[in-house]
Design an enzyme around this catalytic site. Structure first.
Site, mmCIF file in Angstrom:
data_model
loop_
_atom_site.group_PDB
_atom_site.id
_atom_site.type_symbol
_atom_site.label_atom_id
_atom_site.label_comp_id
_atom_site.label_asym_id
_atom_site.label_seq_id
_atom_site.Cartn_x
_atom_site.Cartn_y
_atom_site.Cartn_z
ATOM 1 N N ASP A 2 88.216 84.092 51.255
ATOM 2 C CA ASP A 2 89.044 84.196 52.460
ATOM 3 C C ASP A 2 88.364 84.952 53.595
ATOM 4 O O ASP A 2 89.015 85.426 54.504
ATOM 5 C CB ASP A 2 90.365 84.894 52.114
ATOM 6 C CG ASP A 2 91.208 84.001 51.241
ATOM 7 O OD1 ASP A 2 91.671 82.975 51.744
ATOM 8 O OD2 ASP A 2 91.350 84.318 50.048
ATOM 9 N N TRP A 9 58.339 49.156 57.120
ATOM 10 C CA TRP A 9 57.584 48.371 56.144
ATOM 11 C C TRP A 9 56.079 48.644 56.344
ATOM 12 O O TRP A 9 55.590 48.653 57.479
ATOM 13 C CB TRP A 9 57.860 46.871 56.316
ATOM 14 C CG TRP A 9 57.003 46.044 55.405
ATOM 15 C CD1 TRP A 9 57.217 45.802 54.075
ATOM 16 C CD2 TRP A 9 55.788 45.372 55.746
ATOM 17 N NE1 TRP A 9 56.201 45.031 53.568
ATOM 18 C CE2 TRP A 9 55.305 44.743 54.572
ATOM 19 C CE3 TRP A 9 55.048 45.247 56.920
ATOM 20 C CZ2 TRP A 9 54.129 43.989 54.537
ATOM 21 C CZ3 TRP A 9 53.868 44.505 56.880
ATOM 22 C CH2 TRP A 9 53.421 43.884 55.700
ATOM 23 N N ASP A 27 52.375 37.918 39.796
ATOM 24 C CA ASP A 27 53.318 38.156 40.887
ATOM 25 C C ASP A 27 53.957 36.838 41.327
ATOM 26 O O ASP A 27 54.023 35.862 40.556
ATOM 27 C CB ASP A 27 52.588 38.887 42.037
ATOM 28 C CG ASP A 27 53.506 39.769 42.871
ATOM 29 O OD1 ASP A 27 54.214 39.211 43.732
ATOM 30 O OD2 ASP A 27 53.540 40.996 42.652
ATOM 31 N N TRP A 30 60.743 43.825 39.844
ATOM 32 C CA TRP A 30 61.969 43.279 40.459
ATOM 33 C C TRP A 30 61.897 43.550 41.958
ATOM 34 O O TRP A 30 62.016 44.681 42.400
ATOM 35 C CB TRP A 30 63.186 43.957 39.834
ATOM 36 C CG TRP A 30 64.521 43.433 40.248
ATOM 37 C CD1 TRP A 30 65.045 43.428 41.501
ATOM 38 C CD2 TRP A 30 65.535 42.868 39.400
ATOM 39 N NE1 TRP A 30 66.313 42.899 41.488
ATOM 40 C CE2 TRP A 30 66.648 42.554 40.203
ATOM 41 C CE3 TRP A 30 65.627 42.613 38.023
ATOM 42 C CZ2 TRP A 30 67.812 41.994 39.681
ATOM 43 C CZ3 TRP A 30 66.794 42.064 37.518
ATOM 44 C CH2 TRP A 30 67.863 41.753 38.335
ATOM 45 N N ASP A 31 61.730 42.469 42.706
ATOM 46 C CA ASP A 31 61.490 42.582 44.148
ATOM 47 C C ASP A 31 62.764 42.264 44.935
ATOM 48 O O ASP A 31 63.738 41.738 44.382
ATOM 49 C CB ASP A 31 60.366 41.609 44.516
ATOM 50 C CG ASP A 31 59.623 41.979 45.782
ATOM 51 O OD1 ASP A 31 60.083 42.876 46.508
ATOM 52 O OD2 ASP A 31 58.568 41.359 46.053
ATOM 53 N N CYS A 60 60.950 47.237 43.444
ATOM 54 C CA CYS A 60 60.161 46.926 44.640
ATOM 55 C C CYS A 60 61.107 46.281 45.641
ATOM 56 O O CYS A 60 61.978 45.512 45.264
ATOM 57 C CB CYS A 60 59.048 45.958 44.251
ATOM 58 S SG CYS A 60 58.183 45.201 45.632
ATOM 59 N N ASP A 115 53.672 48.063 50.478
ATOM 60 C CA ASP A 115 52.761 46.912 50.533
ATOM 61 C C ASP A 115 51.461 47.285 51.221
ATOM 62 O O ASP A 115 50.492 46.535 51.173
ATOM 63 C CB ASP A 115 53.421 45.763 51.304
ATOM 64 C CG ASP A 115 54.313 44.930 50.407
ATOM 65 O OD1 ASP A 115 54.170 45.016 49.176
ATOM 66 O OD2 ASP A 115 55.160 44.201 50.934
HETATM 67 C C1 DGJ Z 1 56.690 41.917 48.382
HETATM 68 C C2 DGJ Z 1 56.042 42.866 47.434
HETATM 69 O O1 DGJ Z 1 56.055 44.159 47.938
HETATM 70 C C3 DGJ Z 1 54.623 42.389 47.142
HETATM 71 O O2 DGJ Z 1 53.973 43.294 46.311
HETATM 72 C C4 DGJ Z 1 54.695 41.027 46.522
HETATM 73 O O3 DGJ Z 1 55.313 41.107 45.270
HETATM 74 C C5 DGJ Z 1 55.437 40.085 47.429
HETATM 75 N N1 DGJ Z 1 56.710 40.593 47.812
HETATM 76 C C6 DGJ Z 1 55.628 38.749 46.761
HETATM 77 O O4 DGJ Z 1 56.360 37.884 47.506
#
Ligand code: DGJ
Length: 712
Positions: A50, A173, A338, A449-450, A498, A520
């Site tokens: 308080d 990006w 990939d 898994w992108d 990813c 990337d």
């Molecule tokens: C984006 C990813 O960051 C890359 O390493 C690669 O897997 C491409 N996509 C593939 O389309």
């Protein structure tokens, strides 16, 4: 004892190895923040609930520092919880009703003064790492629906101070996790994601100091949100010198229908305090992640090869076998194919959604390649992007309603693709079954898994009325659930998260992800900055770094192989270049670095990280890892571009035992830990892109000799 209860004061102290976090109930019944900082010794050391400061025009009982910050009465700060009831009341006043302690967890129950809404503030203490996990549970105990308009995982109140400085991660990006540090003035600083995924442009990590902390000293409050969707962190500094940090699911375009009997649970936000600077803050997060968050946190990560930059969409059985042979000779442990192996996927305009093997590229399916890869002694991994469809795909032609959209309006494409609506149960079933079948019918040990676009036009036309704006949370929860179910069924398969590089890096997906594709951008110099920022929030084991070709495809830079390897050896090492382009000498050299990496891997992946010299302050970057057993340290040093006549300055290691002796593995020079730390390591790094790895090994029989030296 992680939680100390003071019943006479209706207060609790969450105690870690070095810190206390105290909360208590005030006269009105509200749960107030009392204290967060170094450990205190007496009950009277903590302020009362308080004793808040009162100001004219503000509430007379003082500016609220409520733990859950409900939006009601005269709480004017960023809300922690905002609810609209069925009768359109938008006023929430929470009163304490009870507390439950179980081991390291404290649950404080609160109840609205007039409506049937129960709120539980949850706290879990991680003593060793000086961290506290917080979350909120909101239960509708009435008989009419309510709507949640904002529900933050945590409100962190910092001590009143004259100056606050925020450290956060931003970027885009190809340049994720760029570190920023700025003074907070009155008003709000918001870092956020409103694009459906964690995002490249900001990351749910925060750190605040009082303007005077550095890498290895100073008070720092820090933490992160474990959520991979729509989030925000609001640092709100008032003219009264207070700072409140709200962290949680973004309230933008969010609304959650809470029917009678239903409970909404927020993601977790973890926060901590250290008196020992940013480096210590990061090491605490790293350790916590490894021990309590990260999937397979206790296992070393394999050296992988990834085909993307070598063959792009042009993958086929023959070219992948040739790359696999070369990768195996280098010492690679996991071979990952990939994008491009499925559907009509010859470029990014088609195929996503059609997850059957492309028989032109792999006439006999993937099995011959997988068998070959495993016969070479490597694991086999595969790329997928299951949350997406290209309009040019069989899947989309059959189910155009499966994507987010508003009826009769255009559907914006990103990278020629649309986002599947994972809030729908039929879409969830499709994604799970696709992956389950792939993993059940092939010997696959690793999934990358992108996710390659942000959400737009986030409509869910067939949703139950009132649930349309839940997609931001439902998508993420469905994704977590799919990963969890896949991992229960295929426990040996490791997962990499990813999203066009580092677009989905956070402690939410980290519960299911063994590692992250960091960016990337594989340019070894740019990577120093990306990795520097990344290390503030996430551990090195989770940070995948590939060595790729020079000239780098992204910015045209030429960098020697040694520098490229050294830069990538600071995390989980991967190789991403076309191995057919290497000369025999380069192959030998690369194999040498991979062998060296395997030697230092436990120290790099699991050791304590010390950031010695930042990339932006000079032409020299240096990062060091000290093994958990303290027996060795690995120091990475990079010279970006030498100016004529300027020798590299000595790099001063940290975290060594001052009274033990360490030998420089390469030169044989022996010094005490203090000797290395005080005098530093002087290296002859010249020209552009020179680099070195220095290994300091503790001399095992040194105790005796060291003391005899002291006697002299
Ligand atoms: C984006 C990813 O960051 C890359 O390493 C690669 O897997 C491409 N996509 C593939 O389309």
């Amino acid at each position: 004892m992680p939680i100390i209860s003071m019943p006479e004061r209706k207060a609790w102290v969450l105690r870690t190895n070095h810190t206390d976090y105290a909360i208590g109930v005030d006269e009105s019944g509200a749960l107030q923040h009392l204290y967060w900082g170094e450990k205190l010794s007496l009950p009277d050391d903590y302020p009362g609930a308080d004793c808040r400061q009162a100001w004219i025009w503000e509430p007379e009982d003082g500016i609220s520092r409520e733990e859950t910050m409900p939006w009601g009465k005269r709480n004017f700060a960023e809300p922690g919880l905002k609810v609209e009831f069925a009768d359109r009341t938008r006023d929430l006043v929470l009163h304490f009703t009870g507390a439950h302690i179980e081991n390291d967890t404290l649950r404080i129950e609160l109840q609205d003064a007039l409506k049937s809404l129960q709120v539980t503030a949850c706290y879990r203490v991680f003593g060793e790492f000086d961290l506290i996990e917080r979350s909120l549970e909101v239960k509708n105990t009435g008989d009419a629906p309510a709507n949640i308009e904002q529900a933050m995982s945590a409100i962190w109140h910092l001590p009143v101070y004259s100056s606050y400085r925020l450290t956060y991660l931003t970027g885009h990006w190809g340049a994720e996790t760029q570190l920023r540090r700025e003074t907070l003035h009155e008003g709000k600083k918001i870092i956020e994601a409103r694009r459906g995924i964690t995002g490249h442009t900001s990351n749910p990590f925060f750190a605040v100091d009082f303007g005077d902390a550095a890498e290895e000293y100073g008070h720092v409050y820090f933490g992160g949100l474990a959520f991979s969707g729509h989030w925000k962190i609001v640092a709100e500094r008032t003219p009264y010198q207070t700072l409140q940090l709200a962290a949680g699911i973004h309230d933008f375009d969010f609304r959650w229908l809470l029917k009678p009997g239903e409970t909404f649970v927020t993601p977790v936000c973890v926060g901590g305090f250290t008196a020992d600077g940013y480096g210590d803050a990061s090491r605490k997060l790293h350790g916590y992640q490894q021990e309590h968050v990260q999937r397979n946190g206790g296992e070393l990560r394999k050296v992988l090869y990834n085909s993307w930059e070598a063959t792009y969409f042009d993958v086929n059985e023959e070219n992948q076998k040739r790359l696999a042979e070369k990768a195996a000779k280098l010492g690679v442990e996991r071979f990952v194919v990939d994008d491009g192996w499925f559907g009509q996927r010859d470029d990014d305009t088609a195929g996503l959604g059609d997850w059957h093997v492309n028989r032109t590229k792999f006439p006999n399916g993937l099995k011959p390649l997988i068998d070959y890869v495993t016969s070479l002694g490597m694991d086999f991994g595969i790329w997928v992007e299951p949350e997406m469809v290209n309009p040019d795909s069989e899947r989309y032609r059959q189910h155009p309603d499966w994507v987010y959209h508003f009826p009769d309006r255009p559907r914006s494409e990103g990278r020629n693709q649309l986002v599947l609506n994972l809030a729908r149960e039929d879409v969830q079933a499709f994604v799970f079954q696709t992956l389950d079948e792939l993993l059940s019918t092939h010997e696959i040990s690793f999934v990358k898994w992108d996710m390659n676009r942000y959400f737009s036009e986030p409509g869910w036309p067939c949703a139950e009325a009132g649930r349309e704006r839940e997609i931001w949370v439902r998508h993420v929860n469905a994704l977590y659930d799919i990963w969890r179910r896949l991992q229960e069924k295929h426990p040996h398969v490791q997962f990499e998260s990813c999203a066009g590089g580092g677009g989905r890096v956070d402690m939410g997906i980290m519960r299911f992800a063994d590692q992250f594709w960091t960016s990337d951008n594989t340019d070894a110099l740019d990577r120093l900055r990306i990795q520097w920022g990344y290390s503030h929030a996430y551990n090195s084991k989770s940070m995948v770094c590939w060595v790729t070709e020079t000239v780098n495809y992204m910015n045209g830079r030429r960098i020697p192989l040694k520098f490229r390897f050294h830069s990538a050896m600071m995390g989980t090492l991967g190789i991403g270049m076309n191995l057919n382009h290497l000369t025999p000498q380069e192959i030998e050299e690369a194999a040498g670095y991979i062998a060296q990496y395997k030697q230092i891997r436990p120290v790099v992946q699991e050791g304590h990280c010390y950031r010695l010299s930042p990339p932006e302050h000079s032409d020299l970057t240096s990062v060091q890892y000290v093994g958990r057993d303290g027996l060795q340290a690995v120091v990475f040093v990079f010279r970006h571009a030498q100016q004529f006549g300027h020798p590299a300055f000595p790099v001063r290691p940290c975290g060594l035992e001052p009274y033990m002796r360490y030998r420089n593995e390469e030169t044989g020079e022996v010094r005490s830990g203090q000797g290395w730390m005080s005098r530093g390591i002087q290296l002859k790094l010249t020209g552009d892109y020179d680099s070195a790895i220095v290994r300091l090994l503790q001399v095992q029989d040194n105790d005796k000799e060291f003391h005899s030296f002291e006697k002299n």
